[in-house]
Scaffold this motif. Structure first.
Motif, mmCIF file in Angstrom:
data_model
loop_
_atom_site.group_PDB
_atom_site.id
_atom_site.type_symbol
_atom_site.label_atom_id
_atom_site.label_comp_id
_atom_site.label_asym_id
_atom_site.label_seq_id
_atom_site.Cartn_x
_atom_site.Cartn_y
_atom_site.Cartn_z
ATOM 1 N N GLN A 78 -26.919 8.370 -18.946
ATOM 2 C CA GLN A 78 -25.907 9.471 -18.943
ATOM 3 C C GLN A 78 -25.453 9.513 -17.565
ATOM 4 O O GLN A 78 -26.166 9.616 -16.633
ATOM 5 C CB GLN A 78 -26.763 10.625 -19.427
ATOM 6 N N ILE A 80 -23.697 12.827 -15.243
ATOM 7 C CA ILE A 80 -23.212 14.154 -15.742
ATOM 8 C C ILE A 80 -22.289 14.499 -14.638
ATOM 9 O O ILE A 80 -22.434 14.206 -13.343
ATOM 10 C CB ILE A 80 -24.445 14.821 -15.250
ATOM 11 N N GLN A 82 -19.743 17.714 -13.091
ATOM 12 C CA GLN A 82 -19.278 19.209 -12.949
ATOM 13 C C GLN A 82 -17.667 19.117 -12.902
ATOM 14 O O GLN A 82 -17.524 18.878 -11.757
ATOM 15 C CB GLN A 82 -20.009 19.666 -12.042
ATOM 16 N N ILE A 88 -19.943 21.570 -17.378
ATOM 17 C CA ILE A 88 -20.632 20.556 -17.033
ATOM 18 C C ILE A 88 -20.225 19.353 -18.196
ATOM 19 O O ILE A 88 -20.567 19.805 -19.474
ATOM 20 C CB ILE A 88 -22.086 20.745 -16.666
ATOM 21 N N LYS A 90 -21.272 15.661 -19.697
ATOM 22 C CA LYS A 90 -22.248 14.603 -20.039
ATOM 23 C C LYS A 90 -21.593 13.622 -20.698
ATOM 24 O O LYS A 90 -21.412 13.383 -21.728
ATOM 25 C CB LYS A 90 -23.365 15.264 -20.547
ATOM 26 N N GLU A 92 -22.665 10.248 -22.128
ATOM 27 C CA GLU A 92 -23.808 9.701 -22.837
ATOM 28 C C GLU A 92 -23.526 8.179 -23.432
ATOM 29 O O GLU A 92 -22.447 8.279 -24.241
ATOM 30 C CB GLU A 92 -24.511 10.520 -23.934
ATOM 31 N N LYS A 105 -20.660 15.407 -24.121
ATOM 32 C CA LYS A 105 -21.315 16.313 -24.315
ATOM 33 C C LYS A 105 -20.753 17.448 -23.221
ATOM 34 O O LYS A 105 -20.683 16.853 -22.097
ATOM 35 C CB LYS A 105 -22.952 16.446 -24.173
ATOM 36 N N GLN A 106 -20.486 18.649 -23.606
ATOM 37 C CA GLN A 106 -20.093 19.639 -22.702
ATOM 38 C C GLN A 106 -20.734 20.959 -22.854
ATOM 39 O O GLN A 106 -20.807 21.612 -23.947
ATOM 40 C CB GLN A 106 -18.519 19.817 -23.234
ATOM 41 N N ASN A 107 -20.968 21.548 -21.679
ATOM 42 C CA ASN A 107 -21.582 22.735 -21.556
ATOM 43 C C ASN A 107 -20.639 23.723 -20.818
ATOM 44 O O ASN A 107 -20.221 23.215 -19.807
ATOM 45 C CB ASN A 107 -22.824 22.891 -20.864
#
Length: 136
Positions: A78, A80, A82, A88, A90, A92, A105-107
């Motif tokens: 993965q 990561i 920003q 953030i 990711k 994967e 994947k996103q936060n």
């Protein structure tokens, strides 16, 4: 009707000021890369909801290189990144049935949301970034 006209105007102004670089559709899910006046947006359909998620970045070649480097590694891993103060992302990478695949994947830390894309192949990502026109 009073609300419809302003929404229609906003929709067309956003559409006119952006240019789609590439897109990929897989069953009920899609991903597209859009250039706005001063940045790029990667927009994808969420795997678990009907929502569209997006994140912005300034340099297409930077994100492209991060993703392509990820396809080169043999192991599942993965990366990561920003993208701004509150997002953030990711990337994967997993080998599935002998083929390296990418899931995003996103936060969003400010509004505390989470998004997940379906898996995409390296060929899908090349098509998304306009194949040979990556560095434009």
């Amino acid at each position: 009707m009073k609300i419809f006209v302003p929404v229609l105007v906003i929709f067309f102004s956003v559409h006119i000021s952006s240019q789609e670089i590439g897109s990929v559709k897989k069953a009920n899910h899609s991903i597209k890369l859009v250039k706005t006046s001063d940045s790029y947006s990667l927009i994808y359909s969420d795997l678990y909801t009907i929502n569209q998620n997006a994140f912005q970045f300034n340099f297409k070649e930077t994100v492209y290189n991060i993703i392509m480097d990820g396809f080169e590694k043999n192991s599942d891993h993965q990366i990561i990144v920003q993208t701004n103060n509150d997002t953030i992302v990711k990337f994967e990478f997993k080998k599935i049935k002998g083929q390296k695949m990418l899931k995003i994947k996103q936060n969003n830390l400010t509004v505390q949301t989470f998004g997940v894309s379906t898996f995409y192949t390296q060929k899908d990502i090349l098509r998304l970034f306009g194949n040979s026109n990556v560095l434009n």
